[in-house]
Design an enzyme around this catalytic site. Structure first.
Site, PDB file in Angstrom:
ATOM      1  N   TRP A  36       4.165  21.813   8.826  1.00 48.10           N
ATOM      2  CA  TRP A  36       3.174  20.782   8.435  1.00 48.10           C
ATOM      3  C   TRP A  36       1.766  21.160   8.891  1.00 48.10           C
ATOM      4  O   TRP A  36       1.592  21.694   9.996  1.00 48.10           O
ATOM      5  CB  TRP A  36       3.571  19.465   9.089  1.00 48.10           C
ATOM      6  CG  TRP A  36       2.505  18.432   9.163  1.00 48.10           C
ATOM      7  CD1 TRP A  36       1.533  18.327  10.116  1.00 48.10           C
ATOM      8  CD2 TRP A  36       2.284  17.350   8.254  1.00 48.10           C
ATOM      9  NE1 TRP A  36       0.725  17.244   9.854  1.00 48.10           N
ATOM     10  CE2 TRP A  36       1.165  16.626   8.720  1.00 48.10           C
ATOM     11  CE3 TRP A  36       2.928  16.920   7.080  1.00 48.10           C
ATOM     12  CZ2 TRP A  36       0.682  15.493   8.070  1.00 48.10           C
ATOM     13  CZ3 TRP A  36       2.439  15.779   6.437  1.00 48.10           C
ATOM     14  CH2 TRP A  36       1.328  15.080   6.931  1.00 48.10           C
ATOM     15  N   ASN A  38      -2.276  19.240   8.967  1.00 51.76           N
ATOM     16  CA  ASN A  38      -3.292  18.264   8.533  1.00 51.76           C
ATOM     17  C   ASN A  38      -4.685  18.776   8.891  1.00 51.76           C
ATOM     18  O   ASN A  38      -4.983  19.921   8.512  1.00 51.76           O
ATOM     19  CB  ASN A  38      -2.980  16.820   8.919  1.00 51.76           C
ATOM     20  CG  ASN A  38      -2.758  16.483  10.361  1.00 51.76           C
ATOM     21  OD1 ASN A  38      -1.788  16.873  10.946  1.00 51.76           O
ATOM     22  ND2 ASN A  38      -3.653  15.730  10.946  1.00 51.76           N
ATOM     23  N   ASP A  39      -5.509  18.039   9.535  1.00 55.62           N
ATOM     24  CA  ASP A  39      -6.952  18.344   9.625  1.00 55.62           C
ATOM     25  C   ASP A  39      -7.318  19.797   9.953  1.00 55.62           C
ATOM     26  O   ASP A  39      -6.704  20.410  10.830  1.00 55.62           O
ATOM     27  CB  ASP A  39      -7.605  17.543  10.761  1.00 55.62           C
ATOM     28  CG  ASP A  39      -7.194  16.106  10.797  1.00 55.62           C
ATOM     29  OD1 ASP A  39      -6.489  15.659   9.904  1.00 55.62           O
ATOM     30  OD2 ASP A  39      -7.578  15.431  11.765  1.00 55.62           O
ATOM     31  N   ARG A 167     -11.263  10.231  19.970  1.00 53.58           N
ATOM     32  CA  ARG A 167     -10.738  11.546  19.569  1.00 53.58           C
ATOM     33  C   ARG A 167     -11.660  12.331  18.636  1.00 53.58           C
ATOM     34  O   ARG A 167     -12.683  11.864  18.203  1.00 53.58           O
ATOM     35  CB  ARG A 167      -9.376  11.378  18.912  1.00 53.58           C
ATOM     36  CG  ARG A 167      -9.346  10.506  17.670  1.00 53.58           C
ATOM     37  CD  ARG A 167      -7.928  10.412  17.115  1.00 53.58           C
ATOM     38  NE  ARG A 167      -7.832   9.495  16.001  1.00 53.58           N
ATOM     39  CZ  ARG A 167      -7.586   8.191  16.119  1.00 53.58           C
ATOM     40  NH1 ARG A 167      -7.433   7.650  17.298  1.00 53.58           N
ATOM     41  NH2 ARG A 167      -7.510   7.429  15.036  1.00 53.58           N
ATOM     42  N   GLU A 223     -12.498   8.455  11.934  1.00 56.71           N
ATOM     43  CA  GLU A 223     -11.924   9.677  12.488  1.00 56.71           C
ATOM     44  C   GLU A 223     -12.807  10.884  12.128  1.00 56.71           C
ATOM     45  O   GLU A 223     -13.598  10.854  11.195  1.00 56.71           O
ATOM     46  CB  GLU A 223     -10.508   9.892  11.943  1.00 56.71           C
ATOM     47  CG  GLU A 223      -9.561   8.747  12.290  1.00 56.71           C
ATOM     48  CD  GLU A 223      -8.104   9.051  11.958  1.00 56.71           C
ATOM     49  OE1 GLU A 223      -7.271   9.000  12.865  1.00 56.71           O
ATOM     50  OE2 GLU A 223      -7.800   9.355  10.784  1.00 56.71           O
ATOM     51  N   TRP A 306      -3.290  10.646   3.384  1.00 57.52           N
ATOM     52  CA  TRP A 306      -2.235  10.190   4.307  1.00 57.52           C
ATOM     53  C   TRP A 306      -1.175   9.343   3.596  1.00 57.52           C
ATOM     54  O   TRP A 306       0.008   9.421   3.898  1.00 57.52           O
ATOM     55  CB  TRP A 306      -2.829   9.380   5.471  1.00 57.52           C
ATOM     56  CG  TRP A 306      -3.307  10.227   6.619  1.00 57.52           C
ATOM     57  CD1 TRP A 306      -4.596  10.363   7.049  1.00 57.52           C
ATOM     58  CD2 TRP A 306      -2.506  11.040   7.500  1.00 57.52           C
ATOM     59  NE1 TRP A 306      -4.643  11.216   8.128  1.00 57.52           N
ATOM     60  CE2 TRP A 306      -3.376  11.638   8.424  1.00 57.52           C
ATOM     61  CE3 TRP A 306      -1.142  11.303   7.586  1.00 57.52           C
ATOM     62  CZ2 TRP A 306      -2.945  12.491   9.427  1.00 57.52           C
ATOM     63  CZ3 TRP A 306      -0.692  12.165   8.583  1.00 57.52           C
ATOM     64  CH2 TRP A 306      -1.599  12.745   9.490  1.00 57.52           C
TER      65      TRP A 306
END
Ligand code: FRU
Length: 496
Positions: A36, A38-39, A167, A223, A306
């Site tokens: 996997w 993501n960002d 974060r 985010e 998402w």
């Protein structure tokens, strides 16, 4: 010292990446080495190469305890995987090494700043995250976590603001040699805000200001911030969670937001002048930018949404890819995006058509393929009679297709992947209001095996989607309701 957790991840990715053939991956978009992604994280230029790290769960194609995957490139299109850079192996990051950024230190080392996540059990049996900012220092291959981690924690957050949502630090070096970082947080009102911190040396950080606050306008938590000056304007990019749509803006739930405006150096605050989505398609989140050595501001994002990120089959060995790197500029207060110019080096087999007037469905010889760069310009075929609809269907065979359609009366462009082979009733369409006069519009479509990025009117807007259609579906056809005049320039894109 490499920890056991990191060693295991490195061994796993080396073993299992071999089971994914080149043809199963995108040709020139970075995909996860295995499992996997993501960002994008730590997008930076270090010792002659671009480095791109990413949120990574190697062990299966679903989100899990976050590691940092790592790849390098010389042209931002051909990527070479390096061993995973970070694993959740310390008390303060035991539940994940979340998103962050990278810079080169004056002594030649590379500095990574990321969010350490620790889940703390509560009395009621629930868990609460503690998110802190942490550092790791390395040589472009191996990284040592800093012994004084975390460098920013609850003590460094303004009174009453969230310690749970703190974060995604984005660092940059200032002209005077000091460093600043922007960190996403939640204010007392529960909505997102961006905090600024400064450092003389990259290791000791202190709070500076609240750069910008959401005040419950754009979604909830913000985010993955990025903040830079471009073409005389200050630009704040962020990815708000839980957005409400407004007109044709912000349709993605967890969406993206571009604020352009001014920065007051006295108060270290940002004043907004314009707001809009960064991408108007379905799959785009958490962008991060870099200033390239030749002065270009280039952005890359997670090419996913998402809300649809759990719909793939469990057997898939990889899930998650990045967008094409895009060169940014600001015109009339708005963000413009162009595919990085290096893409032109991959072009071959040019096919060109001019002034094709048609009013039904046509195919053009040589116009097909799933790895292409195609520019089309549309105008009315009959000046006195505006056509009603134009569409391009691609990734097409007798069973599947994805389309981009344009209705000049409403000036609306729509992407639709309902028939792309998905067996899920997820979001498959997105409409966007675009600029067009008298039925004229210009589109540049970049297709890679599993995606389409549509740059509208020279990058004024972009619509990005993924589609996992069988690669045998490589047809392209054009549809017109009314008379349309079409110009096409199409190239195949060669694989790295
Ligand atoms: C954004 C995000 C970040 C976080 C990371 C975790 O997609 O939620 O805020 O750092 O993903 O993987």
């Amino acid at each position: 010292m490499t920890s056991q957790t990191l060693r295991e991840a490195r061994k796993y990715e080396e073993t299992y990446e071999k089971r994914i053939s080149k043809e199963e991956r995108p040709a020139f978009h970075l995909s996860t080495r295995v499992g996997w992604l993501n960002d994008p994280n730590g997008f930076s230029y270090y010792e002659g190469k671009y480095h791109l790290f990413y949120q990574y769960h190697p062990y299966d194609p679903y989100w899990g305890p976050m590691h940092w995957g790592h790849a390098v490139s010389e042209d931002l299109l051909h990527w070479e995987y390096l061993p995973a850079a970070l694993a959740p192996d310390q008390v303060y990051d035991q539940d994940g090494c979340f998103s962050g950024s990278a810079i080169a230190l004056p002594d030649g080392r590379q500095l990574l700043m990321y969010t350490g996540v620790k889940r703390i059990p509560q009395e009621d049996g629930e868990f609460c995250d503690e998110q802190t900012q942490c550092l790791a220092v390395g040589d472009g291959l191996d990284y040592e976590k800093y012994e004084k981690n975390p460098v920013l924690d609850g003590k460094d957050i303004p009174e009453g603001c969230s310690k749970e949502d703190f974060r995604d630090p984005k660092m940059w070096k200032n002209e005077d040699g000091t460093y600043t970082c922007a960190v996403a947080n939640r204010a007392k009102d529960g909505s997102g805000q961006i905090l600024l911190y400064t450092s003389q040396n990259g290791f000791d950080w202190k709070f500076k200001s609240v750069l910008s606050a959401n005040n419950n306008r754009f979604g909830l938590m913000w985010e993955c911030p990025d903040f830079f000056k471009l073409d005389g304007k200050w630009v704040l990019l962020t990815s708000p969670q839980d957005m409400l749509p407004e007109g044709f803006e912000y349709h993605n739930g967890n969406g993206t937001l571009c604020l352009t405006g001014d920065y007051d150096e006295e108060t270290d605050t940002f004043t907004e002048q314009d707001n809009h989505s960064i991408d108007y398609g379905i799959d785009f989140y958490a962008p991060q930018t870099i200033l390239t050595p030749d002065g270009r501001r280039v952005m890359i994002a997670w090419m996913q949404n998402w809300d649809t990120s759990r719909l793939h089959p469990r057997e898939t060995r990889w899930f998650g890819q990045m967008t094409l790197p895009r060169e940014l500029s600001i015109k009339n207060g708005r963000l413009h995006q162009a595919p990085i110019r290096e893409l032109e080096e991959l072009r071959c087999n040019k096919v060109e058509y001019k002034d094709v007037v048609f009013s039904d469905i046509i195919k053009l010889d040589g116009v097909e393929g799933r790895k292409i760069d195609m520019e089309i310009q549309i105008a009315p075929g009959d000046e006195d009679n505006l056509y009603k609809k134009f569409a391009v269907r691609f990734a097409q065979n007798n069973r599947y297709h994805t389309s981009v359609s344009f209705r000049p009366y409403e000036s609306i462009l729509k992407v639709d992947r309902k028939f792309s082979g998905s067996r899920r009733a997820a979001i498959h369409q997105r409409r966007s209001q675009v600029r067009s006069e008298n039925g004229k519009i210009k589109l540049r479509m970049i297709l890679d095996r599993f995606s389409a990025e549509i740059f509208i009117n020279d990058g004024e807007q972009v619509m990005t989607i993924t589609m996992y259609t069988d690669q045998a579906a490589d047809g392209i056809s054009f549809f017109a309701d009314g008379s349309v005049k079409l110009d096409v320039v199409k190239y195949d894109l060669i694989e790295g």
